[in-house]
Design a protein around this motif. Structure first.
Motif, PDB file in Angstrom:
ATOM      1  N   THR A  95       0.831  -1.214   0.000  1.00 46.12           N
ATOM      2  CA  THR A  95       0.000   0.000   0.000  1.00 46.12           C
ATOM      3  C   THR A  95       0.858   1.254   0.000  1.00 46.12           C
ATOM      4  O   THR A  95       0.590   2.212  -0.738  1.00 46.12           O
ATOM      5  N   PHE A  96       1.923   1.267   0.816  1.00 42.71           N
ATOM      6  CA  PHE A  96       2.815   2.422   0.856  1.00 42.71           C
ATOM      7  C   PHE A  96       3.561   2.601  -0.463  1.00 42.71           C
ATOM      8  O   PHE A  96       3.834   3.728  -0.875  1.00 42.71           O
ATOM      9  N   ILE A  97       3.909   1.494  -1.121  1.00 42.89           N
ATOM     10  CA  ILE A  97       4.598   1.597  -2.410  1.00 42.89           C
ATOM     11  C   ILE A  97       3.681   2.220  -3.457  1.00 42.89           C
ATOM     12  O   ILE A  97       4.118   2.998  -4.314  1.00 42.89           O
ATOM     13  N   ILE A  98       2.389   1.910  -3.373  1.00 39.46           N
ATOM     14  CA  ILE A  98       1.432   2.453  -4.340  1.00 39.46           C
ATOM     15  C   ILE A  98       1.343   3.975  -4.228  1.00 39.46           C
ATOM     16  O   ILE A  98       1.261   4.690  -5.239  1.00 39.46           O
ATOM     17  N   ILE A  99       1.395   4.487  -2.982  1.00 37.77           N
ATOM     18  CA  ILE A  99       1.280   5.934  -2.793  1.00 37.77           C
ATOM     19  C   ILE A  99       2.639   6.621  -2.845  1.00 37.77           C
ATOM     20  O   ILE A  99       2.715   7.841  -2.708  1.00 37.77           O
ATOM     21  N   LEU A 100       3.712   5.845  -3.054  1.00 31.79           N
ATOM     22  CA  LEU A 100       5.056   6.421  -3.088  1.00 31.79           C
ATOM     23  C   LEU A 100       5.228   7.490  -4.169  1.00 31.79           C
ATOM     24  O   LEU A 100       5.881   8.513  -3.916  1.00 31.79           O
ATOM     25  N   PRO A 101       4.669   7.311  -5.383  1.00 35.66           N
ATOM     26  CA  PRO A 101       4.833   8.368  -6.400  1.00 35.66           C
ATOM     27  C   PRO A 101       4.261   9.723  -5.994  1.00 35.66           C
ATOM     28  O   PRO A 101       4.630  10.753  -6.559  1.00 35.66           O
ATOM     29  N   GLY A 102       3.376   9.743  -5.006  1.00 38.91           N
ATOM     30  CA  GLY A 102       2.815  11.015  -4.559  1.00 38.91           C
ATOM     31  C   GLY A 102       3.755  11.840  -3.706  1.00 38.91           C
ATOM     32  O   GLY A 102       3.471  13.003  -3.416  1.00 38.91           O
ATOM     33  N   ILE A 103       4.880  11.249  -3.272  1.00 38.63           N
ATOM     34  CA  ILE A 103       5.868  11.979  -2.484  1.00 38.63           C
ATOM     35  C   ILE A 103       6.805  12.706  -3.437  1.00 38.63           C
ATOM     36  O   ILE A 103       7.369  12.105  -4.336  1.00 38.63           O
ATOM     37  N   ARG A 104       6.997  13.979  -3.206  1.00 38.95           N
ATOM     38  CA  ARG A 104       7.791  14.782  -4.131  1.00 38.95           C
ATOM     39  C   ARG A 104       9.258  14.841  -3.704  1.00 38.95           C
ATOM     40  O   ARG A 104       9.588  14.748  -2.536  1.00 38.95           O
ATOM     41  N   GLY A 105      10.119  15.032  -4.705  1.00 40.13           N
ATOM     42  CA  GLY A 105      11.524  15.333  -4.464  1.00 40.13           C
ATOM     43  C   GLY A 105      12.306  14.177  -3.872  1.00 40.13           C
ATOM     44  O   GLY A 105      11.891  13.018  -3.888  1.00 40.13           O
ATOM     45  N   ARG A 106      13.479  14.530  -3.312  1.00 43.91           N
ATOM     46  CA  ARG A 106      14.376  13.518  -2.749  1.00 43.91           C
ATOM     47  C   ARG A 106      13.861  12.954  -1.440  1.00 43.91           C
ATOM     48  O   ARG A 106      14.348  11.941  -0.954  1.00 43.91           O
TER      49      ARG A 106
END
Length: 288
Positions: free
Chosen positions: A34-45
């Motif tokens: 579940t966390f991997i799915i929402i990972l693209p929503g985190i910006r930057g480094r």
């Protein structure tokens, strides 16, 4: 699943492990997915730091919870020629395994080859010694079922009536090791809560406490492992045990929590800006 086995398979447990740990791992892997799915929503480094925090947090929680139910804190194998059943002179060549956990143990018996004396020799019997279980009753059930002599011989060493005294040692040490691990799981949950607030310094202190509790659980188990034991002898062969995978996994995870907790506390005192960067905090959002 019913008591770690499929309900439509009567008799002994057909699995060499408690399926509880498989369920726990599945839950934590689902959370990670579940966390991997929402990972693209985190910006930057900050995406990499966020992912590492999630993986570390889930790994520690899964380990602390899973090792409560594993049965390989102490393991041992021996290959021997021994009698198969009482009142029989027939000898069989078998591998005999002893797998000890915090709440009980498994005794495995596998023939070389599996089919000998017109029978299939492939046993995996579980005996429980936790405070709310009756080990002697489990042993008595094994006698009634007519389990092979090697299994009963090993199980008899851990009965309350045995002069070896190993039942009391393992029961008490396993109980306190399990208790400290449950406390470690609670402190882990508190540390996750503190990091999410974010209160980084106290979160690091909770990680240190988690590490200390895990190491104390190893100390409790160490006291039972290093007390004098009765020899488990099969002719010239002797069944000797050593620390298993769960023991070493607990040690590694405890040391990891210790290093992470110390690192967070040191960074909070020396370079708080870098600590805020790791936790993706703005200048005015982190704790002073």
């Amino acid at each position: 699943l019913w008591n770690g086995s499929f309900p439509f398979y009567p008799g002994a447990n057909v699995f060499p492990f408690d399926t509880t740990w498989a369920i726990i791992i599945s839950v934590f892997l689902s959370m990670l997915a579940t966390f991997i799915i929402i990972l693209p929503g985190i910006r930057g480094r900050g995406r990499l730091f966020w992912f590492l925090r999630v993986v570390m947090g889930l790994f520690v929680g899964a380990v602390v919870l899973t090792i409560q139910f594993t049965r390989d804190w102490e393991t041992g194998w021996v290959t021997a020629n021994t009698s198969y059943k009482s009142f029989s002179h027939a000898l069989v060549n078998v591998d005999i395994g002893l797998h000890i956990g915090l709440a009980g143990m498994n005794i495995t018996l596998v023939g070389n080859p599996v089919n000998q004396v017109n029978e299939t020799i492939n046993y995996n019997e579980h005996f429980v010694w936790s405070f709310n279980a009756d080990y002697d009753h489990s042993y008595g059930e094994g006698l009634e079922k007519g389990l092979p002599s090697p299994v009963l011989y090993v199980a008899e060493k851990f009965t309350t009536q045995s002069p070896c005294g190993m039942h009391r040692q393992y029961c008490i040490s396993g109980h306190y090791a399990s208790l400290t691990l449950w406390m470690a799981f609670c402190t882990w949950l508190i540390s996750i809560l503190l990091f999410s607030m974010p209160i980084l310094l106290y979160g690091g202190c909770m990680l240190l406490l988690t590490a200390a509790l895990m190491l104390f659980s190893l100390l409790f188990f160490f006291t039972a492992r290093n007390t004098p034991k009765c020899p488990i002898q099969f002719g010239l062969a002797s069944l000797k045990t050593d620390y298993g995978g769960s023991f070493w996994l607990t040690l590694v995870t405890g040391l990891l929590c210790l290093l992470l907790g110390l690192g967070i506390i040191i960074l909070n005192s020396v370079q708080p800006e870098k600590l805020k960067l790791i936790f993706n905090l703005d200048e005015g959002k982190g704790e002073e």
